[in-house]
Scaffold this active site. Structure first.
Site, PDB file in Angstrom:
ATOM      1  N   HIS A 158       0.832  -1.194   0.000  1.00  0.00           N
ATOM      2  CA  HIS A 158       0.000   0.000   0.000  1.00  0.00           C
ATOM      3  C   HIS A 158       0.871   1.251   0.000  1.00  0.00           C
ATOM      4  O   HIS A 158       2.088   1.178   0.187  1.00  0.00           O
ATOM      5  CB  HIS A 158      -0.927   0.028   1.219  1.00  0.00           C
ATOM      6  CG  HIS A 158      -2.113  -0.866   1.101  1.00  0.00           C
ATOM      7  ND1 HIS A 158      -2.074  -2.201   1.477  1.00  0.00           N
ATOM      8  CD2 HIS A 158      -3.363  -0.647   0.634  1.00  0.00           C
ATOM      9  CE1 HIS A 158      -3.260  -2.751   1.244  1.00  0.00           C
ATOM     10  NE2 HIS A 158      -4.061  -1.832   0.744  1.00  0.00           N
ATOM     11  N   LYS A 162      -0.484   4.801   4.585  1.00  0.00           N
ATOM     12  CA  LYS A 162      -1.329   3.841   5.304  1.00  0.00           C
ATOM     13  C   LYS A 162      -0.746   3.585   6.686  1.00  0.00           C
ATOM     14  O   LYS A 162       0.455   3.333   6.828  1.00  0.00           O
ATOM     15  CB  LYS A 162      -1.459   2.537   4.514  1.00  0.00           C
ATOM     16  CG  LYS A 162      -2.466   1.571   5.121  1.00  0.00           C
ATOM     17  CD  LYS A 162      -2.811   0.444   4.163  1.00  0.00           C
ATOM     18  CE  LYS A 162      -3.809  -0.529   4.762  1.00  0.00           C
ATOM     19  NZ  LYS A 162      -5.094   0.118   5.094  1.00  0.00           N
TER      20      LYS A 162
END
Length: 269
Positions: A158, A162
């Protein structure tokens, strides 16, 4: 347009909040009934369209979720665990559909969602895309078909912003693998390896998290045995897939009784 369900968005200024707003506004099946931000946020009291850098649209950003929920039929919530728990209590009070895409939840958070679901529809998923939910089903079936000679690893990537790991999607996939094998993920989960960890334990399900750049979301489930590997993969390149799934869930939930649901229910999987 007045006969369409009104859908609210909490956390309007965030990346997902903006995407959810755009998805509702582009839909001919729902209207944007209101948006919220945390108290003290500079958007509070502003016209949403102006705050987002466009033309005024008549939707005023509020810091009072209950007031917004009272004139809505559903709320889309991709915020933070504490905020989502607070929203769940208010959504239950207003009896509206609460769609939760928030990740990083604790067991205590989940218990509070269960309590709220006695009075309202809660649809919660770590990932709301059709492709990921198909991958969840495939993972469960493959795990059920293969014995513990096949080690299972869930690898996810990600963007750098995040804040939780493993991702909610990775945990969905790990739960599916554990369910396929008939085990409790909490008892067989390997979340981190560093230093002299020893050999991999037979039957454990491992997780690895990559963070960097602007990666939307990439998930691999690897089944590795001596001499062969099976890799199931999903790559997301546009956050709009999550917003479209959340809107679909909110519309589906209009016809459901109070309780907890997930995207497999929404998609009929």
């Amino acid at each position: 347009m007045s006969g369409l369900p009104g859908i609210a968005v909490v956390g309007a200024s965030g990346q997902m909040g903006r995407m959810l707003i755009a998805t509702i506004q582009a839909s001919d099946r729902a209207v944007l009934s209101g948006v919220t931000e945390r108290p003290g946020h500079p958007w509070i009291g502003q016209d949403l369209g102006t705050a987002m850098g466009g033309a005024a649209n008549g939707v005023i950003v509020s810091d009072d979720p209950l007031e917004v929920f009272a004139r809505s039929q559903a709320v889309l919530d991709f915020t933070a665990p504490a905020a989502s728990v607070a929203h769940a209590a208010l959504a239950a009070q207003a009896r509206l559909v609460h769609v939760i895409g928030t990740t990083g939840l604790s067991e205590d958070d989940l218990a509070k969602f269960r309590a709220a679901a006695r009075h309202a529809v809660i649809i919660r998923a770590g990932n709301m895309s059709l492709g990921v939910n198909l991958l969840v089903q495939l993972t469960k079936k493959v795990a059920a078909a293969l014995d513990e000679d096949f080690d299972i690893e869930v690898v996810e990537a990600h963007h750098r912003r995040k804040v939780d790991a493993p991702s909610g999607t990775a945990l969905m996939l790990g739960e599916a693998a554990a369910e396929g094998r008939g085990v409790d993920l909490r008892e067989v989960s390997d979340r981190g390896r560093d230093g002299m960890t020893g050999a991999r334990q037979r039957g454990h399900i491992g997780f690895s998290a990559i963070r960097g750049g602007d990666v939307v979301g990439e998930h691999d489930v690897i089944f590795a045995a001596d001499g062969e590997r099976i890799v199931l993969r999903h790559l997301a390149s546009d956050r709009a897939i999550f917003a479209r799934g959340a809107l679909k869930a909110a519309l589906w939930g209009q016809d459901q009784k109070p309780g907890e649901y997930n995207m497999l229910d929404v998609l009929g999987l």
